[in-house]
Scaffold this motif. Structure first.
Motif, PDB file in Angstrom:
ATOM      1  N   PHE A   6       0.832  -1.207   0.000  1.00  0.00           N
ATOM      2  CA  PHE A   6       0.000   0.000   0.000  1.00  0.00           C
ATOM      3  C   PHE A   6       0.864   1.255   0.000  1.00  0.00           C
ATOM      4  O   PHE A   6       1.981   1.251   0.517  1.00  0.00           O
ATOM      5  CB  PHE A   6      -0.927   0.018   1.220  1.00  0.00           C
ATOM      6  N   ALA A   7       0.315   2.327  -0.557  1.00  0.00           N
ATOM      7  CA  ALA A   7       1.052   3.591  -0.606  1.00  0.00           C
ATOM      8  C   ALA A   7       1.287   4.112   0.810  1.00  0.00           C
ATOM      9  O   ALA A   7       0.388   4.040   1.653  1.00  0.00           O
ATOM     10  CB  ALA A   7       0.274   4.626  -1.415  1.00  0.00           C
ATOM     11  N   PRO A   8       2.471   4.634   1.087  1.00  0.00           N
ATOM     12  CA  PRO A   8       2.740   5.181   2.422  1.00  0.00           C
ATOM     13  C   PRO A   8       1.989   6.484   2.643  1.00  0.00           C
ATOM     14  O   PRO A   8       1.650   7.196   1.694  1.00  0.00           O
ATOM     15  CB  PRO A   8       4.258   5.431   2.392  1.00  0.00           C
ATOM     16  N   VAL A   9       1.719   6.788   3.889  1.00  0.00           N
ATOM     17  CA  VAL A   9       1.088   8.063   4.245  1.00  0.00           C
ATOM     18  C   VAL A   9       2.150   9.155   4.265  1.00  0.00           C
ATOM     19  O   VAL A   9       3.206   8.989   4.883  1.00  0.00           O
ATOM     20  CB  VAL A   9       0.398   7.972   5.624  1.00  0.00           C
ATOM     21  N   GLU A  10       1.897  10.255   3.560  1.00  0.00           N
ATOM     22  CA  GLU A  10       2.820  11.387   3.529  1.00  0.00           C
ATOM     23  C   GLU A  10       2.109  12.601   4.120  1.00  0.00           C
ATOM     24  O   GLU A  10       1.340  13.274   3.445  1.00  0.00           O
ATOM     25  CB  GLU A  10       3.274  11.685   2.105  1.00  0.00           C
ATOM     26  N   GLY A  11       2.351  12.886   5.367  1.00  0.00           N
ATOM     27  CA  GLY A  11       1.697  14.015   6.020  1.00  0.00           C
ATOM     28  C   GLY A  11       2.185  15.350   5.499  1.00  0.00           C
ATOM     29  O   GLY A  11       3.147  15.433   4.739  1.00  0.00           O
ATOM     30  N   GLY A  12       1.507  16.408   5.920  1.00  0.00           N
ATOM     31  CA  GLY A  12       1.923  17.756   5.546  1.00  0.00           C
ATOM     32  C   GLY A  12       1.282  18.290   4.284  1.00  0.00           C
ATOM     33  O   GLY A  12       1.598  19.400   3.856  1.00  0.00           O
ATOM     34  N   GLY A  13       0.400  17.508   3.676  1.00  0.00           N
ATOM     35  CA  GLY A  13      -0.248  17.956   2.449  1.00  0.00           C
ATOM     36  C   GLY A  13      -1.586  18.606   2.722  1.00  0.00           C
ATOM     37  O   GLY A  13      -2.001  18.783   3.868  1.00  0.00           O
ATOM     38  N   SER A  14      -2.273  18.980   1.653  1.00  0.00           N
ATOM     39  CA  SER A  14      -3.629  19.504   1.733  1.00  0.00           C
ATOM     40  C   SER A  14      -4.542  18.590   0.930  1.00  0.00           C
ATOM     41  O   SER A  14      -4.095  17.899   0.016  1.00  0.00           O
ATOM     42  CB  SER A  14      -3.710  20.920   1.150  1.00  0.00           C
ATOM     43  N   LEU A  15      -5.815  18.581   1.274  1.00  0.00           N
ATOM     44  CA  LEU A  15      -6.793  17.833   0.507  1.00  0.00           C
ATOM     45  C   LEU A  15      -7.267  18.730  -0.630  1.00  0.00           C
ATOM     46  O   LEU A  15      -7.994  19.700  -0.414  1.00  0.00           O
ATOM     47  CB  LEU A  15      -7.975  17.429   1.398  1.00  0.00           C
ATOM     48  N   ILE A  16      -6.829  18.432  -1.837  1.00  0.00           N
ATOM     49  CA  ILE A  16      -7.162  19.264  -2.990  1.00  0.00           C
ATOM     50  C   ILE A  16      -8.509  18.820  -3.542  1.00  0.00           C
ATOM     51  O   ILE A  16      -8.676  17.678  -3.959  1.00  0.00           O
ATOM     52  CB  ILE A  16      -6.065  19.181  -4.066  1.00  0.00           C
ATOM     53  N   LEU A  17      -9.469  19.747  -3.547  1.00  0.00           N
ATOM     54  CA  LEU A  17     -10.836  19.452  -3.954  1.00  0.00           C
ATOM     55  C   LEU A  17     -11.302  20.451  -5.008  1.00  0.00           C
ATOM     56  O   LEU A  17     -10.772  21.556  -5.112  1.00  0.00           O
ATOM     57  CB  LEU A  17     -11.786  19.545  -2.749  1.00  0.00           C
ATOM     58  N   ALA A  18     -12.310  20.063  -5.758  1.00  0.00           N
ATOM     59  CA  ALA A  18     -13.011  21.006  -6.622  1.00  0.00           C
ATOM     60  C   ALA A  18     -14.223  21.479  -5.832  1.00  0.00           C
ATOM     61  O   ALA A  18     -15.246  20.807  -5.766  1.00  0.00           O
ATOM     62  CB  ALA A  18     -13.432  20.331  -7.927  1.00  0.00           C
ATOM     63  N   TRP A  19     -14.093  22.615  -5.194  1.00  0.00           N
ATOM     64  CA  TRP A  19     -15.095  23.110  -4.259  1.00  0.00           C
ATOM     65  C   TRP A  19     -16.210  23.811  -5.039  1.00  0.00           C
ATOM     66  O   TRP A  19     -15.990  24.832  -5.686  1.00  0.00           O
ATOM     67  CB  TRP A  19     -14.441  24.090  -3.287  1.00  0.00           C
ATOM     68  N   GLN A  20     -17.404  23.262  -4.979  1.00  0.00           N
ATOM     69  CA  GLN A  20     -18.536  23.837  -5.694  1.00  0.00           C
ATOM     70  C   GLN A  20     -19.138  24.990  -4.882  1.00  0.00           C
ATOM     71  O   GLN A  20     -19.749  24.762  -3.841  1.00  0.00           O
ATOM     72  CB  GLN A  20     -19.597  22.760  -5.939  1.00  0.00           C
ATOM     73  N   ILE A  21     -18.945  26.221  -5.342  1.00  0.00           N
ATOM     74  CA  ILE A  21     -19.448  27.388  -4.604  1.00  0.00           C
ATOM     75  C   ILE A  21     -20.442  28.193  -5.435  1.00  0.00           C
ATOM     76  O   ILE A  21     -20.666  29.375  -5.162  1.00  0.00           O
ATOM     77  CB  ILE A  21     -18.296  28.293  -4.125  1.00  0.00           C
ATOM     78  N   LYS A  22     -21.052  27.569  -6.423  1.00  0.00           N
ATOM     79  CA  LYS A  22     -22.061  28.264  -7.215  1.00  0.00           C
ATOM     80  C   LYS A  22     -23.171  28.777  -6.303  1.00  0.00           C
ATOM     81  O   LYS A  22     -23.732  28.034  -5.499  1.00  0.00           O
ATOM     82  CB  LYS A  22     -22.645  27.325  -8.265  1.00  0.00           C
TER      83      LYS A  22
END
Length: 249
Positions: A5-21
């Motif tokens: 399994f892929a290792p956990v790499e902390g320190g990142g952000s959750l990149i999302l497509a935030w719907q703000i219409k």
């Protein structure tokens, strides 16, 4: 990788497509940074209110105010400005005022971004490449905005010129497919078939595809086959439906 399994790499952000219409976004400040923030949220169809003394507006923000693209409050920020707000973007040259606004947003549980102060941000703005429906964001998690812009430009130069138009055509084909096969249990088959179309057709073919081509192509969804654009345009496209010699799925 451990255990496959892929290792956990902390320190990142959750990149999302935030719907703000139609969400209510408050922008505090009217300078160059605010102008960029305003354009970003307008592109996402948000309802924007700008709070700033008019003499603090740069040319771009003044243009958007004068043309009714944003609502405008001609004064400095007041706590009541946070009433009925979904998001706050602060871009003022006053660190103490910015921190006060951040604190108020936290008390009210309003998502906020305080420009150039990463610890006082619920989210970051990345450097974005836009081509129609395609959006690619590069984020440095607040470490180097200029470097993010350089990386984004390098990525953009390697993208096909017609990628945005191809994505628009694929989106229309998907919507038509949902009408042909609307049942929930069809979901996995729809996804697999659309994946095969995207993998086997070139970007040029996807751009060239018109609605007549889409209707003919959808006729092959039932048996799960994917002919080429050239074959669905022939006089008798059904003859190709099950011809494995062409390498179709």
């Amino acid at each position: 990788m451990s255990g496959g399994f892929a290792p956990v790499e902390g320190g990142g952000s959750l990149i999302l497509a935030w719907q703000i219409k139609n969400k209510r976004v408050l922008v505090i400040g009217g300078g160059e940074v605010a102008a960029g923030r305003i354009l970003n949220v307008l592109n996402a169809d948000a309802k924007v209110t700008v709070v700033s003394p008019r003499d603090g507006l740069n040319e771009e923000v003044a243009f958007r105010v004068d043309n009714g693209q944003v609502d405008f409050v001609d004064r400095k920020f007041e706590p009541s400005d946070l009433d009925n707000v979904d998001m706050v973007l602060t871009a003022v040259d006053d660190p103490e005022a910015s921190t006060r606004i951040w604190t108020l947003c936290k008390e009210r549980k309003i998502a906020a971004n305080i420009a150039d102060v990463p610890p006082e941000c619920d989210f970051y703005f990345g450097s974005v490449h836009r081509d129609g429906p395609l959006q690619i964001m590069v984020s440095t998690n607040g470490n180097g905005p200029k470097l993010a812009s350089i990386v984004r430009k390098q990525i953009a130069t390697n993208l096909p010129n017609n990628i945005g138009a191809a994505i628009q055509k694929v989106g229309l084909l998907r919507r038509k497919l949902r009408k042909v096969a609307p049942k929930i249990e069809e979901g996995p088959k729809r996804m697999q078939w659309m994946s095969r179309v995207c993998e086997s057709w070139s970007l040029d073919d996807l751009v060239e595809m018109d609605e007549g081509d889409m209707e003919r192509l959808l006729g092959f969804y039932g048996p799960g086959t994917v002919p080429t654009l050239q074959n669905i345009r022939c006089d008798d496209p059904e003859q190709f439906a099950f011809d494995g010699s062409f390498g179709w799925w």
